[in-house]
Design a protein around this motif. Structure first.
Motif, mmCIF file in Angstrom:
data_model
loop_
_atom_site.group_PDB
_atom_site.id
_atom_site.type_symbol
_atom_site.label_atom_id
_atom_site.label_comp_id
_atom_site.label_asym_id
_atom_site.label_seq_id
_atom_site.Cartn_x
_atom_site.Cartn_y
_atom_site.Cartn_z
ATOM 1 N N ALA A 178 0.941 -1.195 -0.042
ATOM 2 C CA ALA A 178 0.082 0.035 -0.131
ATOM 3 C C ALA A 178 0.961 1.073 0.001
ATOM 4 C CB ALA A 178 -0.856 -0.003 1.151
ATOM 5 N N SER A 179 0.742 2.238 -0.757
ATOM 6 C CA SER A 179 1.247 3.334 -0.952
ATOM 7 C C SER A 179 2.848 3.278 -1.040
ATOM 8 C CB SER A 179 0.895 4.324 0.553
ATOM 9 O OG SER A 179 -0.352 4.577 0.646
ATOM 10 N N SER A 180 2.990 2.521 -2.158
ATOM 11 C CA SER A 180 4.503 1.942 -2.400
ATOM 12 C C SER A 180 5.422 1.671 -1.166
ATOM 13 C CB SER A 180 5.166 3.349 -3.147
ATOM 14 O OG SER A 180 4.462 3.649 -4.030
ATOM 15 N N SER A 181 4.780 1.019 -0.416
ATOM 16 C CA SER A 181 5.291 0.417 0.898
ATOM 17 C C SER A 181 4.637 -0.961 1.135
ATOM 18 C CB SER A 181 5.161 0.906 2.241
ATOM 19 O OG SER A 181 5.553 2.375 1.977
ATOM 20 N N VAL A 182 5.558 -1.887 1.749
ATOM 21 C CA VAL A 182 5.363 -3.275 2.207
ATOM 22 C C VAL A 182 4.504 -2.961 3.622
ATOM 23 C CG1 VAL A 182 5.943 -5.505 3.056
ATOM 24 C CG2 VAL A 182 6.759 -4.651 1.038
ATOM 25 N N VAL A 183 3.604 -3.271 4.056
ATOM 26 C CA VAL A 183 2.840 -2.967 5.238
ATOM 27 C C VAL A 183 2.676 -4.385 5.828
ATOM 28 C CG1 VAL A 183 1.057 -1.863 6.418
ATOM 29 C CG2 VAL A 183 1.745 -0.858 4.457
ATOM 30 N N PHE A 184 3.213 -4.453 6.945
ATOM 31 C CA PHE A 184 3.068 -5.489 7.956
ATOM 32 C C PHE A 184 1.986 -5.304 8.999
ATOM 33 C CE2 PHE A 184 5.600 -8.726 6.436
ATOM 34 C CZ PHE A 184 6.925 -8.126 5.972
ATOM 35 N N GLY A 185 0.927 -6.205 9.476
ATOM 36 C CA GLY A 185 0.250 -6.215 10.707
ATOM 37 C C GLY A 185 1.270 -6.396 11.849
ATOM 38 N N GLY A 186 0.495 -5.832 13.176
ATOM 39 C CA GLY A 186 1.600 -5.903 14.321
ATOM 40 C C GLY A 186 1.771 -7.533 14.706
ATOM 41 N N GLY A 187 1.257 -8.498 14.109
ATOM 42 C CA GLY A 187 1.658 -9.844 14.512
ATOM 43 C C GLY A 187 0.522 -10.160 15.753
ATOM 44 N N THR A 188 0.147 -11.643 15.606
ATOM 45 C CA THR A 188 -0.561 -12.355 16.479
ATOM 46 C C THR A 188 0.029 -13.464 16.916
ATOM 47 O OG1 THR A 188 -2.836 -11.536 15.549
ATOM 48 C CG2 THR A 188 -2.821 -13.644 16.798
ATOM 49 N N LYS A 189 -0.018 -13.604 18.132
ATOM 50 C CA LYS A 189 0.640 -14.872 18.971
ATOM 51 C C LYS A 189 -0.333 -15.934 19.091
ATOM 52 C CE LYS A 189 3.276 -16.643 22.950
ATOM 53 N NZ LYS A 189 4.425 -17.113 21.845
ATOM 54 N N LEU A 190 -0.269 -16.999 18.428
ATOM 55 C CA LEU A 190 -1.141 -18.054 18.427
ATOM 56 C C LEU A 190 -0.796 -19.227 19.507
ATOM 57 C CD1 LEU A 190 -3.610 -19.518 17.426
ATOM 58 C CD2 LEU A 190 -2.272 -20.849 15.761
ATOM 59 N N THR A 191 -1.624 -19.213 20.490
ATOM 60 C CA THR A 191 -1.321 -20.345 21.485
ATOM 61 C C THR A 191 -2.180 -21.418 21.475
ATOM 62 O OG1 THR A 191 -0.636 -18.766 23.082
ATOM 63 C CG2 THR A 191 -1.310 -20.877 24.215
ATOM 64 N N VAL A 192 -1.772 -22.639 21.090
ATOM 65 C CA VAL A 192 -2.526 -24.261 20.958
ATOM 66 C C VAL A 192 -2.752 -24.694 22.384
ATOM 67 C CG1 VAL A 192 -2.652 -26.222 19.921
ATOM 68 C CG2 VAL A 192 -1.779 -24.377 18.676
ATOM 69 N N LEU A 193 -3.859 -24.856 22.983
ATOM 70 C CA LEU A 193 -3.947 -25.158 24.376
ATOM 71 C C LEU A 193 -4.181 -26.650 24.374
ATOM 72 C CD1 LEU A 193 -6.271 -22.439 25.659
ATOM 73 C CD2 LEU A 193 -4.025 -22.504 25.711
#
Lengths: 106, 121
Positions: free
Chosen positions: A91-106
């Motif tokens: 987007a807008s001539s940039s690679v944009v990442f989300g902040g990230g999600t930690k997945l925990t498997v219980l």
């Protein structure tokens, strides 16, 4: 600048379905890609262009994109799926990442 | 097989310079855009810069614009990141990552293992 919003953490019981969301303004108009990163490892592409799996990625991983939210779905979650997950767009001539999600498997 | 191998990381003092390299093999390097992505300790991924297959189109994150320069030598299958005026907040693992054959369309499909840059006096 364009922003992607992810939940900090998601928990799922072993064998159940996990859904990780990625919010962005009219994100449906963009190609969304998802990465898995395990501790001490480089990120790995698990979904590209909203719904496509690279070779070697299990069918348990799927993606969708609608309106302002893209979703990564992991079915029949396994202990080995525990990791950080990032969404990404161009987007807008940039690679944009989300902040990230930690997945925990219980 | 596709390989990306970063080098050049280390400890550097603030305001000094450092150049990272990314050696590519196993694919036609001159046909692909390549990016630098960094990750500060305990933090998420942050895109740094990208360069298109022919080296003419270059893009930078605002946080590094004017300080970092991305370049490539297609005859050597190597990507570079010249980092000037380094700050403590530039401390991170720096990854190079290959874009899809049609840049930006299909994600970053191969990543190196990263090289750690520590900016500290």
């Amino acid at each position: 600048s364009y922003e992607l919003t992810q939940p900090l953490s998601v928990s799922v019981a072993l064998g159940q379905t996990a859904r990780i969301t990625c919010g962005g303004n009219n994100i449906v108009s963009k190609n969304v890609h998802w990465y898995q990163q395990k501790p001490g490892q480089a990120p790995a592409l698990v979904i590209y262009r909203d719904t496509n799996r690279p070779s070697g990625i299990p069918e348990r991983f799927s993606g969708s994109n609608s309106g302002n939210t893209a979703t990564l779905t992991i079915s029949r979650a396994q202990a080995g799926d525990e990791a950080d997950y990032y969404c990404q767009v161009w987007a807008s001539s940039s690679v944009v990442f989300g902040g990230g999600t930690k997945l925990t498997v219980l | 097989q596709v390989q990306l191998v970063e080098s050049g990381g280390g400890v550097v003092q603030p305001v000094r310079s450092l150049t990272l390299s990314c050696a590519a093999s196993g694919f036609p390097f001159s046909s692909y855009a390549i990016h630098w992505v960094r990750q500060a300790p305990g933090k998420g991924l942050e895109w740094v810069a990208g360069i298109w297959y022919d080296g003419y189109n270059k893009y930078y994150a605002d946080s590094v614009k004017g300080r970092f320069t991305i370049s490539r030598d297609n005859s050597k299958n190597t990507l570079y990141l010249q980092m000037n005026s380094l700050r403590a907040e530039d401390t991170a693992v720096y990854y190079c990552a290959r874009d899809s054959i049609v840049a930006t369309m299909s994600g970053l499909d191969y990543w190196g293992q990263g090289t750690l840059v520590t900016v500290s006096s």
